[in-house]
Motif scaffolding. Structure first.
Motif, PDB file in Angstrom:
ATOM      1  N   UNK A 133     -62.826   3.737   9.704  1.00 25.59           N
ATOM      2  CA  UNK A 133     -63.873   2.901  10.302  1.00 25.59           C
ATOM      3  C   UNK A 133     -63.364   1.479  10.410  1.00 25.59           C
ATOM      4  N   UNK A 134     -62.937   1.089  11.596  1.00 33.91           N
ATOM      5  CA  UNK A 134     -62.321  -0.214  11.787  1.00 33.91           C
ATOM      6  C   UNK A 134     -63.369  -1.316  11.889  1.00 33.91           C
ATOM      7  N   UNK A 135     -63.150  -2.405  11.183  1.00 33.26           N
ATOM      8  CA  UNK A 135     -64.056  -3.535  11.263  1.00 33.26           C
ATOM      9  C   UNK A 135     -64.068  -4.141  12.649  1.00 33.26           C
ATOM     10  N   UNK A 136     -62.883  -4.313  13.227  1.00 33.05           N
ATOM     11  CA  UNK A 136     -62.803  -4.943  14.547  1.00 33.05           C
ATOM     12  C   UNK A 136     -63.542  -4.112  15.587  1.00 33.05           C
ATOM     13  N   UNK A 137     -63.238  -2.839  15.674  1.00 32.34           N
ATOM     14  CA  UNK A 137     -63.814  -2.026  16.746  1.00 32.34           C
ATOM     15  C   UNK A 137     -65.265  -1.672  16.518  1.00 32.34           C
ATOM     16  N   UNK A 138     -65.678  -1.435  15.270  1.00 29.28           N
ATOM     17  CA  UNK A 138     -67.101  -1.190  15.023  1.00 29.28           C
ATOM     18  C   UNK A 138     -67.923  -2.444  15.322  1.00 29.28           C
ATOM     19  N   UNK A 139     -67.361  -3.611  15.038  1.00 28.88           N
ATOM     20  CA  UNK A 139     -68.033  -4.866  15.366  1.00 28.88           C
ATOM     21  C   UNK A 139     -68.072  -5.073  16.878  1.00 28.88           C
ATOM     22  N   UNK A 140     -66.929  -4.885  17.531  1.00 23.24           N
ATOM     23  CA  UNK A 140     -66.862  -5.094  18.974  1.00 23.24           C
ATOM     24  C   UNK A 140     -67.775  -4.138  19.735  1.00 23.24           C
ATOM     25  N   UNK A 179     -71.632   4.193  -2.355  1.00 23.31           N
ATOM     26  CA  UNK A 179     -72.943   4.819  -2.227  1.00 23.31           C
ATOM     27  C   UNK A 179     -73.176   5.351  -0.811  1.00 23.31           C
ATOM     28  N   UNK A 180     -72.510   4.738   0.172  1.00 17.96           N
ATOM     29  CA  UNK A 180     -72.626   5.188   1.563  1.00 17.96           C
ATOM     30  C   UNK A 180     -71.801   6.432   1.844  1.00 17.96           C
ATOM     31  N   UNK A 181     -70.934   6.798   0.901  1.00 16.69           N
ATOM     32  CA  UNK A 181     -70.160   8.030   1.048  1.00 16.69           C
ATOM     33  C   UNK A 181     -68.751   7.865   1.572  1.00 16.69           C
ATOM     34  N   UNK A 182     -68.273   6.617   1.702  1.00 15.15           N
ATOM     35  CA  UNK A 182     -66.897   6.454   2.163  1.00 15.15           C
ATOM     36  C   UNK A 182     -65.929   6.958   1.088  1.00 15.15           C
ATOM     37  N   UNK A 183     -64.767   7.399   1.522  1.00 18.78           N
ATOM     38  CA  UNK A 183     -63.770   7.962   0.622  1.00 18.78           C
ATOM     39  C   UNK A 183     -62.840   6.896   0.063  1.00 18.78           C
ATOM     40  N   UNK A 184     -62.510   5.900   0.880  1.00 24.20           N
ATOM     41  CA  UNK A 184     -61.607   4.823   0.458  1.00 24.20           C
ATOM     42  C   UNK A 184     -61.991   3.547   1.192  1.00 24.20           C
ATOM     43  N   UNK A 185     -61.598   2.418   0.626  1.00 28.73           N
ATOM     44  CA  UNK A 185     -61.913   1.120   1.211  1.00 28.73           C
ATOM     45  C   UNK A 185     -60.639   0.301   1.306  1.00 28.73           C
ATOM     46  N   UNK A 186     -60.457  -0.341   2.442  1.00 26.16           N
ATOM     47  CA  UNK A 186     -59.363  -1.295   2.617  1.00 26.16           C
ATOM     48  C   UNK A 186     -59.968  -2.688   2.504  1.00 26.16           C
ATOM     49  N   UNK A 198     -66.491  -9.609   1.478  1.00 25.22           N
ATOM     50  CA  UNK A 198     -67.631 -10.455   1.844  1.00 25.22           C
ATOM     51  C   UNK A 198     -67.930 -11.541   0.821  1.00 25.22           C
ATOM     52  N   UNK A 199     -66.882 -12.118   0.236  1.00 25.64           N
ATOM     53  CA  UNK A 199     -67.075 -13.242  -0.669  1.00 25.64           C
ATOM     54  C   UNK A 199     -66.171 -13.163  -1.877  1.00 25.64           C
ATOM     55  N   UNK A 200     -66.647 -13.683  -3.009  1.00 27.39           N
ATOM     56  CA  UNK A 200     -65.883 -13.715  -4.252  1.00 27.39           C
ATOM     57  C   UNK A 200     -65.882 -12.379  -4.960  1.00 27.39           C
ATOM     58  N   UNK A 201     -65.466 -12.405  -6.221  1.00 25.75           N
ATOM     59  CA  UNK A 201     -65.307 -11.176  -6.997  1.00 25.75           C
ATOM     60  C   UNK A 201     -66.601 -10.380  -7.132  1.00 25.75           C
ATOM     61  N   UNK A 202     -67.723 -11.038  -7.334  1.00 23.71           N
ATOM     62  CA  UNK A 202     -68.992 -10.317  -7.436  1.00 23.71           C
ATOM     63  C   UNK A 202     -69.341  -9.639  -6.111  1.00 23.71           C
ATOM     64  N   UNK A 203     -69.034 -10.306  -4.999  1.00 20.75           N
ATOM     65  CA  UNK A 203     -69.275  -9.711  -3.689  1.00 20.75           C
ATOM     66  C   UNK A 203     -68.381  -8.495  -3.470  1.00 20.75           C
ATOM     67  N   UNK A 204     -67.136  -8.580  -3.906  1.00 23.25           N
ATOM     68  CA  UNK A 204     -66.209  -7.451  -3.779  1.00 23.25           C
ATOM     69  C   UNK A 204     -66.748  -6.259  -4.564  1.00 23.25           C
ATOM     70  N   UNK A 205     -67.203  -6.517  -5.786  1.00 25.16           N
ATOM     71  CA  UNK A 205     -67.781  -5.458  -6.613  1.00 25.16           C
ATOM     72  C   UNK A 205     -68.981  -4.823  -5.898  1.00 25.16           C
ATOM     73  N   UNK A 206     -69.856  -5.657  -5.360  1.00 25.02           N
ATOM     74  CA  UNK A 206     -71.041  -5.194  -4.632  1.00 25.02           C
ATOM     75  C   UNK A 206     -70.641  -4.383  -3.398  1.00 25.02           C
ATOM     76  N   UNK A 207     -69.626  -4.853  -2.676  1.00 21.97           N
ATOM     77  CA  UNK A 207     -69.141  -4.148  -1.484  1.00 21.97           C
ATOM     78  C   UNK A 207     -68.604  -2.769  -1.842  1.00 21.97           C
ATOM     79  N   UNK A 208     -67.773  -2.701  -2.866  1.00 19.88           N
ATOM     80  CA  UNK A 208     -67.201  -1.416  -3.281  1.00 19.88           C
ATOM     81  C   UNK A 208     -68.310  -0.452  -3.686  1.00 19.88           C
ATOM     82  N   UNK A 209     -69.250  -0.902  -4.492  1.00 16.24           N
ATOM     83  CA  UNK A 209     -70.359  -0.044  -4.936  1.00 16.24           C
ATOM     84  C   UNK A 209     -71.216   0.403  -3.749  1.00 16.24           C
TER      85      UNK A 209
END
Length: 119
Positions: free
Chosen positions: A40-47, A101-108, A86-97
Motif C-alpha cells: 500500500x503505497x503512500x504516494x499512490x494511495x494519496x494521489x 489493528x487494521x490487519x496490515x502484515x508489515x509497515x515501512x 506521523x510524528x515523534x516516538x509516541x506517534x510511531x508507536x500509535x501508528x504501528x498499533x
C-alpha cells in the motif's frame, strides 16, 4: 490478524514480486492476478484519493482508513507505507498499533524530517 505469507516468503530465501497498490480497483486486479503480497503505497494511495502527492498532507487517520480498506479488499498480505510514523516516538508507536489493528502484515517507516522531501 496479519497474513503470515510474507514471513513464509522471506524465510524461503526466494525472489518474489510485490506490486504497489494505488486504489482498491488495483487491489481487485492484484487478487485476479494472484499476488500473495501487495504494498500500500503512500504516494499512490494519496494521489488516487486526493490528486496530491505524498508530501505530508494526508493524515494518519486517513491513511489508516485506506490501509484498512485495502486489507479488506485484498486477498494478499499488505505491506503498509507508514510514512514517518506521523510524528515523534509516541506517534510511531500509535501508528504501528493502529496499522496492526487494521490487519496490515508489515509497515515501512521513513526516516525523514518534516517537510518531507519525497513528495
Amino acid at each position: 490478524m496479519a497474513n503470515p505469507i510474507l514471513r513464509e516468503k522471506l524465510a524461503s530465501g526466494k525472489f518474489f514480486v510485490i506490486p504497489g497498490i494505488q486504489d482498491m480497483i488495483t487491489a481487485v486486479i492484484a487478487n485476479k492476478v494472484g499476488f500473495d503480497v501487495v504494498y500500500g503505497t503512500g504516494y499512490w494511495l494519496t494521489a488516487s484519493a486526493s490528486g496530491l502527492p505524498d508530501a505530508g498532507i494526508v493524515t494518519y487517520t486517513e491513511m489508516r482508513n485506506r490501509m484498512e480498506t485495502l486489507v479488506r479488499t485484498s486477498n494478499s498480505a499488505v505491506i503498509a507505507d507508514g510514512d514517518t510514523g506521523y510524528g515523534g516516538l509516541l506517534n510511531v508507536h500509535h501508528t504501528v498499533k493502529g496499522y496492526e489493528a487494521s490487519g496490515v502484515t508489515a509497515i515501512q517507516l521513513e526516516d525523514q524530517e518534516f517537510p518531507k522531501k519525497c513528495g
